[in-house]
Design an enzyme around this catalytic site. Structure first.
Site, mmCIF file in Angstrom:
data_model
loop_
_atom_site.group_PDB
_atom_site.id
_atom_site.type_symbol
_atom_site.label_atom_id
_atom_site.label_comp_id
_atom_site.label_asym_id
_atom_site.label_seq_id
_atom_site.Cartn_x
_atom_site.Cartn_y
_atom_site.Cartn_z
ATOM 1 N N LYS A 199 -17.552 -25.931 1.850
ATOM 2 C CA LYS A 199 -17.418 -25.680 3.164
ATOM 3 C C LYS A 199 -17.239 -26.456 4.157
ATOM 4 O O LYS A 199 -17.859 -27.633 3.959
ATOM 5 C CB LYS A 199 -18.632 -24.628 3.107
ATOM 6 N N LYS A 248 -21.309 -29.595 9.401
ATOM 7 C CA LYS A 248 -21.355 -30.737 10.527
ATOM 8 C C LYS A 248 -21.987 -31.755 9.832
ATOM 9 O O LYS A 248 -21.984 -32.987 10.431
ATOM 10 C CB LYS A 248 -21.786 -30.310 11.817
ATOM 11 N N LYS A 251 -29.978 -28.972 0.631
ATOM 12 C CA LYS A 251 -30.837 -29.771 1.471
ATOM 13 C C LYS A 251 -31.797 -30.760 0.918
ATOM 14 O O LYS A 251 -31.824 -31.963 1.181
ATOM 15 C CB LYS A 251 -31.340 -28.808 2.626
HETATM 16 P P1 TYM Z 1 -25.928 -22.683 10.992
HETATM 17 O O1 TYM Z 1 -26.633 -23.404 12.247
HETATM 18 O O2 TYM Z 1 -25.861 -23.862 9.626
HETATM 19 O O3 TYM Z 1 -24.702 -21.978 11.291
HETATM 20 C C1 TYM Z 1 -24.395 -21.073 12.205
HETATM 21 C C2 TYM Z 1 -23.577 -20.064 11.930
HETATM 22 O O4 TYM Z 1 -22.180 -20.610 11.386
HETATM 23 C C3 TYM Z 1 -21.808 -20.130 10.334
HETATM 24 N N1 TYM Z 1 -21.090 -21.286 9.536
HETATM 25 C C4 TYM Z 1 -19.984 -20.997 8.943
HETATM 26 N N2 TYM Z 1 -19.051 -19.844 9.007
HETATM 27 C C5 TYM Z 1 -17.763 -20.266 8.197
HETATM 28 N N3 TYM Z 1 -17.505 -21.356 7.783
HETATM 29 C C6 TYM Z 1 -18.153 -22.405 7.689
HETATM 30 N N4 TYM Z 1 -17.821 -23.599 7.081
HETATM 31 C C7 TYM Z 1 -19.491 -22.317 8.422
HETATM 32 N N5 TYM Z 1 -20.651 -23.130 8.709
HETATM 33 C C8 TYM Z 1 -21.440 -22.491 9.321
HETATM 34 C C9 TYM Z 1 -23.063 -19.911 9.480
HETATM 35 O O5 TYM Z 1 -22.838 -18.909 8.315
HETATM 36 C C10 TYM Z 1 -23.921 -19.191 10.595
HETATM 37 O O6 TYM Z 1 -23.706 -17.853 10.620
HETATM 38 N N6 TYM Z 1 -29.971 -20.316 9.241
HETATM 39 C C11 TYM Z 1 -28.715 -20.241 10.116
HETATM 40 C C12 TYM Z 1 -29.299 -20.023 11.471
HETATM 41 C C13 TYM Z 1 -30.259 -18.796 11.559
HETATM 42 C C14 TYM Z 1 -29.821 -17.512 11.688
HETATM 43 C C15 TYM Z 1 -31.051 -16.943 11.912
HETATM 44 C C16 TYM Z 1 -28.775 -16.856 11.677
HETATM 45 C C17 TYM Z 1 -31.603 -19.090 11.907
HETATM 46 N N7 TYM Z 1 -32.003 -17.723 12.094
HETATM 47 C C18 TYM Z 1 -31.058 -15.571 12.225
HETATM 48 C C19 TYM Z 1 -28.772 -15.532 11.953
HETATM 49 C C20 TYM Z 1 -29.916 -14.884 11.946
HETATM 50 C C21 TYM Z 1 -27.845 -21.425 10.016
HETATM 51 O O7 TYM Z 1 -28.330 -22.520 9.528
HETATM 52 O O8 TYM Z 1 -26.833 -21.584 10.539
#
Ligand code: TYM
Length: 340
Positions: A202, A205, A120
């Site tokens: 991966k 978005k 990032k």
């Molecule tokens: P975020 O918002 O980027 O993504 C949300 C969830 O989607 C999963 N994910 C994917 N899984 C498989 N293939 C992909 N291409 C893919 N892109 C995204 C992510 O692994 C995630 O599970 N930091 C976290 C959000 C968060 C969180 C938490 C998660 C904040 N606090 C506490 C669990 C517990 C994040 O940025 O996810």
């Protein structure tokens, strides 16, 4: 007669950022697994992590709108808001308060190693803020605030989860068993859904539109994006992520959405061309997303209902969080509160 021992329910916790359109990666890697915890054994909390989202500059009106939309997606994906605690992170001040304490138990070296921070900060070189750096500590606070046992996430969040575990263990080592040490739960298939155009990266978005399927993409857009997905030139449908990343990614998508293994999905398509493979992916994706989309549309026509759910659930989350926070504050030696 013996009295049955009632075990307290285990806590499941996860969050998604309202920082853009959700993708099929978010759905397959995370969202679709949120429903898989029997309610007699687990209490699940799913958070709209708006505080995480502002580590990257956001348009305030758009962010506010996306928070409500994401809450709508949670409900539309089948999460019953009476049984799951669906709430916004910024409505529960305990997240920030616990984060401060945990900051004091996290080393700079640990944060420096986080690959998401490196990625990032390369992408947003003009805004490498402290929030981006300490983001994983806020995530640890989210999880530890509720004594979470299980965290369903995609593979890209594994490193953050490991850090949350390390912080919990470090804290427990000093103050006794305060935090439950959480475990990650990753899908057998689809823990890392790849980009349609560059299948060694991966699906994300923040990449160009044609590399991902958005959860709210209409069927014709889904069809077009999958048709253009990168495959290879040997025309054999085989699951082999190393040598055939594009085809393997498509097989994993089918497998995840039909509860098969990618090898089974490949066997079903034996001897057919990539055109047929893509048709099958398209059918599976549309069949999964269409009901979610129409339910989401219905919910978005009644924003008051969704807002009401967020308000009610924030109260529940606040009660749960305050209990834990007070315990942690006492452990580290913060001043007593007068009991008036
Ligand atoms: P975020 O918002 O980027 O993504 C949300 C969830 O989607 C999963 N994910 C994917 N899984 C498989 N293939 C992909 N291409 C893919 N892109 C995204 C992510 O692994 C995630 O599970 N930091 C976290 C959000 C968060 C969180 C938490 C998660 C904040 N606090 C506490 C669990 C517990 C994040 O940025 O996810």
């Amino acid at each position: 007669m013996e009295t049955p021992i009632i075990q307290p329910k285990k806590i499941v916790y996860s969050g998604i950022q309202p920082s853009g359109t959700l993708t099929l990666g978010n759905y397959i890697g995370a969202l679709r697994n949120f429903n898989r915890f029997p309610e007699d054994e687990y209490q699940c909390l799913y958070c709209v992590v708006d505080m995480h989202a502002i580590t990257v500059r956001q348009d305030p009106a758009a962010l506010r709108k996306r928070c409500l939309e994401l809450a709508g997606i949670y409900i539309a994906s089948g999460l019953d808001p009476k049984k799951n605690v669906l709430y916004c992170q910024s409505h529960v001040s305990g997240h920030a308060e616990l984060m401060w304490i945990l900051n004091c138990f996290t080393y700079m070296g640990e944060l420096n190693r986080m690959t998401q921070f490196k990625d990032k900060s390369a992408k947003h070189a003009d805004n490498i803020n402290a929030g981006l750096f300490t983001y994983p500590v806020l995530m640890a606070a989210d999880i530890l605030l509720f004594n979470t046992s299980v965290v369903p996430i995609g593979a890209d969040q594994k490193q953050h989860l490991e850090l949350a575990r390390d912080i919990a263990q470090r804290f427990n080592g000093i103050y006794g068993d305060v935090f439950t040490v959480p475990e990650g739960r990753f899908g057998k298939v689809g823990a890392r859904v790849m980009s349609l155009q560059e299948p060694t990266r991966k699906m994300s978005k923040s990449d160009p539109e044609d590399t991902y399927i958005a959860l709210l993409d209409p069927p014709d857009v889904i069809r077009r994006k999958i048709k253009r997905a990168v495959t290879d030139s040997d025309a054999e449908i085989r699951f082999d992520p190393e040598n055939k990343p594009g085809v393997s990614n498509l097989l994993s998508i089918i497998a995840a959405l039909t509860d098969q293994t990618p090898e089974q999905a490949a066997a079903e398509l034996q001897g057919q061309g990539y055109g047929k493979l893509k048709e099958r992916v398209t059918d599976c994706v549309i069949a999964t997303l269409e009901p979610l989309q129409s339910e989401h549309k219905r919910l978005m026509a009644d924003k008051g209902y969704v807002q009401g759910i967020l308000d009610e659930n924030a109260e529940i989350a606040n009660r749960m969080a305050t209990k834990m926070l007070r315990k942690v504050q006492r452990k580290v030696g913060f001043a007593e509160r007068g009991r008036r």
